[in-house]
Design a protein around this motif. Structure first.
Motif, short mmCIF file in Angstrom:
data_model
loop_
_atom_site.label_atom_id
_atom_site.label_comp_id
_atom_site.label_asym_id
_atom_site.label_seq_id
_atom_site.Cartn_x
_atom_site.Cartn_y
_atom_site.Cartn_z
N SER A 18 56.16 62.71 -12.43
CA SER A 18 56.31 61.25 -12.59
C SER A 18 56.69 60.86 -14.01
O SER A 18 57.18 59.75 -14.25
CB SER A 18 55.02 60.54 -12.19
OG SER A 18 54.72 60.77 -10.83
N SER A 19 56.47 61.77 -14.95
CA SER A 19 56.80 61.48 -16.34
C SER A 19 58.30 61.58 -16.61
O SER A 19 58.77 61.20 -17.68
CB SER A 19 56.06 62.43 -17.28
OG SER A 19 56.56 63.76 -17.14
N GLN A 20 59.05 62.11 -15.64
CA GLN A 20 60.48 62.30 -15.80
C GLN A 20 61.26 61.13 -15.20
O GLN A 20 61.00 60.72 -14.07
CB GLN A 20 60.92 63.61 -15.13
CG GLN A 20 60.21 64.83 -15.65
CD GLN A 20 60.38 65.01 -17.14
OE1 GLN A 20 61.50 65.16 -17.63
NE2 GLN A 20 59.27 65.01 -17.88
N ALA A 28 54.68 72.86 -18.20
CA ALA A 28 55.28 71.70 -17.55
C ALA A 28 56.81 71.72 -17.63
O ALA A 28 57.50 71.44 -16.64
CB ALA A 28 54.74 70.42 -18.17
N LYS A 80 51.80 65.84 -9.99
CA LYS A 80 52.29 64.47 -9.85
C LYS A 80 52.50 63.83 -11.21
O LYS A 80 53.51 63.16 -11.46
CB LYS A 80 51.30 63.65 -9.02
CG LYS A 80 51.76 62.23 -8.72
CD LYS A 80 50.76 61.52 -7.83
CE LYS A 80 51.20 60.10 -7.53
NZ LYS A 80 50.22 59.40 -6.64
N LEU A 81 51.57 64.04 -12.14
CA LEU A 81 51.70 63.50 -13.49
C LEU A 81 52.90 64.09 -14.21
O LEU A 81 53.64 63.38 -14.90
CB LEU A 81 50.42 63.76 -14.28
CG LEU A 81 49.18 62.95 -13.89
CD1 LEU A 81 47.95 63.45 -14.64
CD2 LEU A 81 49.41 61.47 -14.17
N ILE A 82 53.08 65.40 -14.05
CA ILE A 82 54.21 66.08 -14.70
C ILE A 82 55.54 65.53 -14.21
O ILE A 82 56.43 65.18 -15.01
CB ILE A 82 54.14 67.59 -14.45
CG1 ILE A 82 52.97 68.22 -15.22
CG2 ILE A 82 55.45 68.28 -14.86
CD1 ILE A 82 52.71 69.67 -14.87
N GLU A 118 52.59 63.67 -0.82
CA GLU A 118 51.68 64.77 -1.12
C GLU A 118 51.11 65.33 0.18
O GLU A 118 50.85 64.58 1.12
CB GLU A 118 50.53 64.30 -2.01
CG GLU A 118 50.97 63.77 -3.36
CD GLU A 118 49.80 63.25 -4.17
OE1 GLU A 118 48.77 63.97 -4.26
OE2 GLU A 118 49.88 62.12 -4.70
N SER A 173 60.95 61.47 -8.82
CA SER A 173 59.92 60.65 -8.19
C SER A 173 59.19 61.51 -7.16
O SER A 173 59.76 62.45 -6.61
CB SER A 173 60.53 59.43 -7.50
OG SER A 173 61.37 59.81 -6.42
N ARG A 216 47.47 69.02 -7.30
CA ARG A 216 48.44 68.02 -6.84
C ARG A 216 48.56 66.88 -7.85
O ARG A 216 49.65 66.42 -8.17
CB ARG A 216 48.04 67.45 -5.48
CG ARG A 216 48.16 68.43 -4.33
CD ARG A 216 48.21 67.70 -2.99
NE ARG A 216 47.11 66.77 -2.79
CZ ARG A 216 45.93 67.10 -2.27
NH1 ARG A 216 45.70 68.35 -1.93
NH2 ARG A 216 44.99 66.19 -2.11
N GLU A 217 47.42 66.44 -8.36
CA GLU A 217 47.44 65.33 -9.31
C GLU A 217 48.13 65.75 -10.61
O GLU A 217 48.89 64.96 -11.20
CB GLU A 217 46.00 64.88 -9.61
CG GLU A 217 45.91 63.62 -10.45
CD GLU A 217 46.54 62.40 -9.80
OE1 GLU A 217 47.02 61.51 -10.53
OE2 GLU A 217 46.57 62.36 -8.55
N GLY A 218 47.88 66.98 -11.05
CA GLY A 218 48.53 67.46 -12.26
C GLY A 218 50.04 67.54 -12.11
O GLY A 218 50.80 67.12 -13.00
#
Length: 208
Positions: free
Chosen positions: A22-24, A107, A18-20, A32, A28, A14-16
């Protein structure tokens, strides 16, 4: 802005994701969840555009949750799967869920899949379809591509592109026609073949 719900029982995954996402700049994370029931409830509250979900989850699996999301028109489900989940993949195909990619996808592929599903397109990696080729019978009737014998050349072109995983807009761009024309062609093809949704079209074509 594309609002995405993430559902996976593995907190690290989930965290991975989310990082992918959120970088866009155009995405948004709307919430979760660690199982299908949580995802469904969050979907009803947050109204995301896409629910990115693992297929295998406790309490309620991703496919069951996705079916309910589609039935309630909550969002577009995009399922994450692995090659050792053949039974789940077949369930997803039979249910008409039109978005699923491999969990170990890079990603950029996950990001592209989210955008495609959000825009109303279909995402199913060709290697998934190749893997299950010959393992599934989506609908009764003639075998192979016999059911496509009554289609026009343009309709056949569209079926081929659906089987390649292209969205309606991508098909429209490839064939230099409008998105609405693509939708009309697909409706006609479904009526002629007696199939229910584009996923069945893709699998039946690939089986041939």
């Amino acid at each position: 802005m594309i609002k995405v719900l993430i559902a996976d029982d593995d907190a690290i995954v989930r965290e991975g994701l989310k990082l992918i996402l959120s970088s866009q700049q155009d995405m948004s994370v709307a919430g979760e969840a660690c199982n299908g029931n949580e995802a469904l409830n969050l979907c009803r509250e947050a109204r995301p555009d896409v629910a990115l979900m693992d297929i295998r989850m406790p309490v309620c699996d991703g496919i069951t949750a996705a079916e309910k999301m589609l039935a309630e028109s909550l969002c577009a489900p995009l399922l994450l799967t692995t090659f050792d989940e053949e039974e789940f993949i077949l369930r997803a195909l039979r249910s008409g869920i039109s978005g699923y990619i491999l969990k170990n996808s890079p990603a950029e592929r996950i990001i592209g899949a989210v955008r495609t599903v959000s825009a109303g397109g279909t995402v199913f990696q060709r290697d998934i379809m190749d893997y299950i080729r010959g393992r599934i019978d989506i609908a009764p009737g003639a075998d192979g591509r016999e059911i496509f014998s009554m289609l026009s050349p343009r309709e056949i072109d569209i079926v081929k592109l659906i089987a390649d995983g292209l969205s309606n807009q991508e098909i429209a761009d490839r064939l230099y026609i409008s998105n609405g024309t693509v939708r009309n062609h697909i409706s006609t093809v479904l009526e002629k073949t007696g199939l229910e949704h584009r996923t069945q079209l893709a699998v039946r074509w690939l089986k041939g």
